[in-house]
Design a protein around this motif. Structure first.
Motif: not given
Length: 213
Positions: A93-102, A111-113
């Protein structure tokens, strides 16, 4: 700056409990390590500069059963495709993280997915949670929540906003993903395994009944 933590694992008592393998992915600086360390140790590390992937293991109780979660933080490895693919291959399983500020970090999630799906032979059912981190700074957000929810809907996954700093929704993300992984494992049991499990259950039920002659 916080001192670097090496691989942290808890021994698997008796080697009997199930291990759910989770991979953290996302651009640098979005808070992958902060989320991992908050979940592992209940502490917020603001500055963290890993030079290699770090692996962590923690015992948890999921649906009343003890199991372990194995978390691989891939920070610093995004540019090494061979190493990255090897890590992705081991993930359940994968946790795909981004910043809501970026916005760039949000754009990078596609791309990660794609990388995950390529390694997983285009299996779109692989458990993924899309995470918008740094929710304690919502007033400064750049990525609209509607846009993030739309992407999660396109992927067919859950979207959760977290704050590693305030420990907001941190446990939710890891536990929800583990539940998805567990459901997937149960769904892919071989018929013989399912039969064995049912037989064990019947034996237990039989032992619990008392017949008076």
């Amino acid at each position: 700056m916080a001192s670097k933590k090496s691989t942290a694992t808890a021994p698997n008592a008796g080697g009997q409990n199930v291990v759910h393998k989770v991979i953290m992915v996302g651009s640098g600086g979005v808070g992958k390590s902060a989320l991992t360390l908050q979940f592992m140790y209940d502490e917020f590390v603001e500055e963290y500069e890993p030079t290699k992937a770090d692996s962590y293991r923690k015992k948890v109780v999921l649906a009343g059963e003890e199991c372990s979660i194995d978390i691989l933080d891939t920070a610093g490895q995004e540019d090494y495709s061979a190493i990255r693919d090897n890590y992705y291959r081991s993930g359940e399983g994968f946790i795909c993280v981004f910043s809501i500020l970026d916005m760039e970090s949000f754009d990078a999630t596609n791309e990660f997915r794609e990388q995950i799906l390529r390694v997983k032979n285009s299996d779109s059912s692989i458990p993924i949670v899309l995470v918008g981190n740094k929710a304690d700074m919502r007033d400064e957000r750049v990525v609209p929540i509607e846009l993030a929810k739309q992407r999660a809907e396109q992927w067919g996954v859950q979207y959760v906003e977290t704050s590693a700093k305030r420990r907001e929704n941190v446990d939710k993300v890891f536990y929800d993903l583990m539940r998805d992984i567990k459901r997937r494992k149960v769904g892919t049991l071989h018929p013989d395994q399912i039969g064995d499990a049912a037989q064990i259950k019947r034996k237990k039920n039989k032992k619990s009944k008392c017949t008076i002659l």
